[in-house]
Design an enzyme around this catalytic site. Structure first.
Site, mmCIF file in Angstrom:
data_model
loop_
_atom_site.group_PDB
_atom_site.id
_atom_site.type_symbol
_atom_site.label_atom_id
_atom_site.label_comp_id
_atom_site.label_asym_id
_atom_site.label_seq_id
_atom_site.Cartn_x
_atom_site.Cartn_y
_atom_site.Cartn_z
ATOM 1 N N ILE A 84 0.905 -1.148 0.000
ATOM 2 C CA ILE A 84 0.000 0.000 0.000
ATOM 3 C C ILE A 84 0.944 1.198 0.000
ATOM 4 O O ILE A 84 1.575 1.497 1.012
ATOM 5 C CB ILE A 84 -0.941 0.008 1.225
ATOM 6 C CG1 ILE A 84 -1.851 -1.221 1.204
ATOM 7 C CG2 ILE A 84 -1.773 1.291 1.224
ATOM 8 C CD1 ILE A 84 -2.774 -1.348 2.407
ATOM 9 N N PRO A 85 1.116 1.855 -1.146
ATOM 10 C CA PRO A 85 2.253 2.753 -1.373
ATOM 11 C C PRO A 85 2.162 4.127 -0.710
ATOM 12 O O PRO A 85 2.084 5.163 -1.377
ATOM 13 C CB PRO A 85 2.285 2.865 -2.897
ATOM 14 C CG PRO A 85 0.864 2.715 -3.299
ATOM 15 C CD PRO A 85 0.282 1.716 -2.338
ATOM 16 N N CYS A 86 2.242 4.154 0.592
ATOM 17 C CA CYS A 86 2.205 5.429 1.311
ATOM 18 C C CYS A 86 3.446 6.275 1.016
ATOM 19 O O CYS A 86 3.424 7.492 1.212
ATOM 20 C CB CYS A 86 2.040 5.194 2.806
ATOM 21 S SG CYS A 86 3.227 4.061 3.540
ATOM 22 N N HIS A 87 4.506 5.655 0.505
ATOM 23 C CA HIS A 87 5.711 6.410 0.161
ATOM 24 C C HIS A 87 5.484 7.354 -1.017
ATOM 25 O O HIS A 87 6.265 8.268 -1.240
ATOM 26 C CB HIS A 87 6.873 5.447 -0.154
ATOM 27 C CG HIS A 87 6.628 4.537 -1.307
ATOM 28 N ND1 HIS A 87 5.898 3.367 -1.186
ATOM 29 C CD2 HIS A 87 6.992 4.627 -2.613
ATOM 30 C CE1 HIS A 87 5.837 2.764 -2.368
ATOM 31 N NE2 HIS A 87 6.494 3.511 -3.250
#
Length: 158
Positions: free
Chosen positions: A124-127
């Site tokens: 889950i690409p919170c970056h």
């Protein structure tokens, strides 16, 4: 069940619950986050998660195909679902995520707090969420990891 895998951003602890990935933890691991289940290095879902992560880090994979079960509030779930809409190599600001959720830019702080509690980073690409002025802002795994992940994606684009 849980296992650990190596990565360019350090060791990652992968946690499975009820047939779905429930967490990816950065080393050093928090004691209070320690899974109560047993370590199982040959669990099929954990093996597949490690395989997909390795392909991602090698620049051979852009999307993940894993059953996910992040634990969080309804609002957090909505934010995490929206994060998965940010494409590989792309970024969005906290305010843009808020707007995509039908909220005003004023909700960007709440989006940031939910983003920081994402239990399944990388997948889950919170970056991919950055400040409104394009700067890197907080990341639970540290700004160095965030920069490495964003750089990896930028260099993997054709």
């Amino acid at each position: 069940m849980w296992t650990e895998t190596e990565s360019p951003i350090g060791p990652l602890r992968l946690v499975e619950r009820d047939g779905a990935l429930s967490a990816i933890e950065f080393s050093p691991y928090r004691e209070e986050a320690c899974p109560t289940q047993e370590r199982q290095d040959d669990h099929p879902l954990l093996l597949e998660t490690a395989r997909q992560l390795a392909a991602y880090f090698a620049g051979e994979r852009r999307d993940f195909d894993l059953p996910l079960a992040p634990v969080g509030s309804d609002f957090q779930q909505r934010v995490w679902a929206q994060l998965q809409e940010i494409g590989f190599g792309e970024t969005a600001s906290y305010g843009q995520v808020a707007l995509r959720l039908g909220m005003t830019n004023a909700a960007s702080r709440a989006v940031g707090l939910a983003n920081g509690r994402n239990p399944i980073p990388v997948v889950i690409p919170c970056h991919r969420v950055i400040g409104a002025n394009g700067t890197l802002t907080g990341y639970a795994g540290g700004l160095e990891r965030k920069q490495l992940l964003l750089s990896l994606e930028q260099h993997s684009l054709f």
